[in-house]
Motif scaffolding. Structure first.
Motif, PDB file in Angstrom:
ATOM      1  N   LEU A 140       1.417  -3.389   1.919  1.00  0.00           N
ATOM      2  CA  LEU A 140       0.032  -3.053   2.256  1.00  0.00           C
ATOM      3  C   LEU A 140       0.157  -2.254   3.569  1.00  0.00           C
ATOM      4  O   LEU A 140       0.519  -2.507   4.669  1.00  0.00           O
ATOM      5  N   TYR A 141      -0.608  -1.146   3.513  1.00  0.00           N
ATOM      6  CA  TYR A 141      -0.576  -0.178   4.827  1.00  0.00           C
ATOM      7  C   TYR A 141      -1.980   0.152   5.060  1.00  0.00           C
ATOM      8  O   TYR A 141      -2.818   0.490   4.203  1.00  0.00           O
TER       9      TYR A 141
ATOM     10  N   PHE B 289       1.045   6.902  -5.745  1.00  0.00           N
ATOM     11  CA  PHE B 289       1.872   5.551  -5.808  1.00  0.00           C
ATOM     12  C   PHE B 289       1.296   4.588  -5.009  1.00  0.00           C
ATOM     13  O   PHE B 289       1.774   3.536  -4.568  1.00  0.00           O
ATOM     14  N   PHE B 290       0.049   4.629  -4.678  1.00  0.00           N
ATOM     15  CA  PHE B 290      -0.840   3.479  -3.903  1.00  0.00           C
ATOM     16  C   PHE B 290      -2.132   3.472  -4.609  1.00  0.00           C
ATOM     17  O   PHE B 290      -2.629   4.189  -5.201  1.00  0.00           O
ATOM     18  N   ASP B 291      -2.443   2.173  -4.672  1.00  0.00           N
ATOM     19  CA  ASP B 291      -3.992   1.895  -4.926  1.00  0.00           C
ATOM     20  C   ASP B 291      -4.707   1.384  -3.669  1.00  0.00           C
ATOM     21  O   ASP B 291      -4.275   0.999  -2.645  1.00  0.00           O
ATOM     22  N   THR B 292      -6.001   2.056  -3.642  1.00  0.00           N
ATOM     23  CA  THR B 292      -6.990   1.654  -2.349  1.00  0.00           C
ATOM     24  C   THR B 292      -7.437   0.518  -2.609  1.00  0.00           C
ATOM     25  O   THR B 292      -7.981   0.271  -3.544  1.00  0.00           O
ATOM     26  N   VAL B 293      -7.230  -0.425  -1.669  1.00  0.00           N
ATOM     27  CA  VAL B 293      -8.083  -1.751  -1.819  1.00  0.00           C
ATOM     28  C   VAL B 293      -8.668  -2.034  -0.417  1.00  0.00           C
ATOM     29  O   VAL B 293      -8.724  -1.377   0.234  1.00  0.00           O
ATOM     30  N   GLU B 294      -9.383  -3.288  -0.613  1.00  0.00           N
ATOM     31  CA  GLU B 294     -10.197  -3.640   0.368  1.00  0.00           C
ATOM     32  C   GLU B 294      -9.478  -3.582   1.902  1.00  0.00           C
ATOM     33  O   GLU B 294     -10.022  -3.070   3.082  1.00  0.00           O
ATOM     34  N   GLN B 295      -8.223  -4.045   1.740  1.00  0.00           N
ATOM     35  CA  GLN B 295      -7.618  -4.325   3.154  1.00  0.00           C
ATOM     36  C   GLN B 295      -6.808  -3.053   3.447  1.00  0.00           C
ATOM     37  O   GLN B 295      -6.188  -2.988   4.625  1.00  0.00           O
TER      38      GLN B 295
ATOM     39  N   HIS C 186      -4.295   0.029   1.667  1.00  0.00           N
ATOM     40  CA  HIS C 186      -3.541   0.948   0.615  1.00  0.00           C
ATOM     41  C   HIS C 186      -2.393   0.052   0.245  1.00  0.00           C
ATOM     42  O   HIS C 186      -1.483  -0.138   0.931  1.00  0.00           O
ATOM     43  N   GLN C 187      -2.363  -0.250  -1.011  1.00  0.00           N
ATOM     44  CA  GLN C 187      -1.328  -1.152  -1.869  1.00  0.00           C
ATOM     45  C   GLN C 187      -0.368  -0.126  -2.438  1.00  0.00           C
ATOM     46  O   GLN C 187      -0.862   0.258  -3.412  1.00  0.00           O
ATOM     47  N   ILE C 188       0.775  -0.317  -2.145  1.00  0.00           N
ATOM     48  CA  ILE C 188       1.801   0.419  -2.901  1.00  0.00           C
ATOM     49  C   ILE C 188       1.847  -0.016  -4.220  1.00  0.00           C
ATOM     50  O   ILE C 188       1.778  -1.311  -4.693  1.00  0.00           O
ATOM     51  N   LYS C 189       2.100   0.848  -5.260  1.00  0.00           N
ATOM     52  CA  LYS C 189       2.050   0.122  -6.449  1.00  0.00           C
ATOM     53  C   LYS C 189       3.272  -0.730  -7.144  1.00  0.00           C
ATOM     54  O   LYS C 189       4.314  -0.474  -6.555  1.00  0.00           O
ATOM     55  N   ALA C 190       3.065  -1.578  -8.164  1.00  0.00           N
ATOM     56  CA  ALA C 190       3.962  -2.597  -8.468  1.00  0.00           C
ATOM     57  C   ALA C 190       5.215  -1.777  -8.962  1.00  0.00           C
ATOM     58  O   ALA C 190       6.433  -2.536  -8.652  1.00  0.00           O
TER      59      ALA C 190
END
Length: 270
Positions: free
Chosen positions: A154-155, A172-178, A180-184
């Motif tokens: 998470l970045y 390669f990333f999903d935008t989340v509340e916290q 940018h989350q790298i994809k699984a």
């Protein structure tokens, strides 16, 4: 400001526990990086901290001191050419041997390097379907806290912007509340574990490719020789080593030969 005697004592401690060399006249650096730690643990000065570390070794305190003094400067696809060389030259060559490819990212900091490698592997696999051979990445660092950050994948917006194109960020990333989350699928390829580069590497196993970049400048000449010898033992002939652009290897080991490519130089295990 830390006095000369305390500075010398702390420099010896840091060298003994993790091989880092402070050099001369870095008192301000030590004072600034340890000030919050001294307050947190109730020490008045560095001398008190050193006494506590030597009299009753506290693993948590030692880890926090190392974390405070370790420079975790990193970015995505740093210097570009090692990653392009990996994709265009090294992966195709090693894949022709028809066996799994193992990669080691040493001193991986907060994960940008091993995740950048994993993205390159994903792009390479997509370009040469069907999938050729499995690729795994082992990423190591001395700091427990920085490894926890890397494992999270998470970045925030600031760190995600350093060296990462908008196209790769979207891919390669999903935008989340916290943040940018790298994809699984990129995250699964990387295994993180704690390792002091002054310790044995034997339990890591053998590697086809090693990234050990922009970290050895902090070590003494003897420690550099030890580290390069250790890396060489974990590689079979024909494996590739990437070091920082300004890092010379020839003065410390003859286990590698320099290879020129259109993308840049790399080292090959003799």
């Amino acid at each position: 400001m830390i006095d000369a005697q305390d500075y010398a004592g702390f420099a010896r401690f840091l060298s003994e526990c993790c091989g880092l060399v402070l050099g001369e006249n870095r008192q301000y650096l030590v004072s600034s990086r340890l000030s919050r730690l001294l307050d947190e643990f109730g020490f008045n000065k560095v001398e008190d901290l050193l006494r506590a570390l030597r009299q009753s070794p506290d693993a948590k305190l030692k880890s926090r001191v190392i974390d405070a003094m370790t420079t975790n400067e990193t970015s995505w696809f740093r210097d570009v050419y090692p990653f392009e060389t990996l994709r265009q030259v090294v992966l195709p060559e090693l894949a022709a041997k028809k066996r799994p490819i193992k990669i080691w990212s040493a001193a991986c900091s907060s994960g940008q390097e091993p995740y950048s490698i994993s993205m390159i592997v994903s792009e390479w696999e997509a370009a040469c379907r069907p999938k050729v051979v499995p690729v795994s990445i082992t990423a190591t660092d001395l700091s427990e806290s920085i490894l926890a950050e890397a494992r999270s994948g998470l970045y925030d917006g600031l760190s995600i912007a350093r060296g990462l194109s908008a196209e790769r960020r979207q891919k390669f990333f999903d935008t989340v509340e916290q943040g940018h989350q790298i994809k699984a699928d990129i995250q699964r390829r990387v295994r993180f574990q704690k390792l002091n580069l002054m310790d044995s590497y034997a339990l890591l196993g053998k590697f086809d490719i090693v990234f050990c970049r922009n970290v050895l400048i902090y070590f003494s000449a003897d420690t550099k020789r030890q580290i390069f010898d250790g890396i060489a033992k974990q590689m079979d002939p024909g494996g590739y080593l990437f070091v920082g652009a300004s890092e010379a290897v020839g003065s410390y080991t003859n286990a590698f030969e320099s290879i020129r490519t259109p993308q840049g130089n790399m080292l090959r295990r003799r």
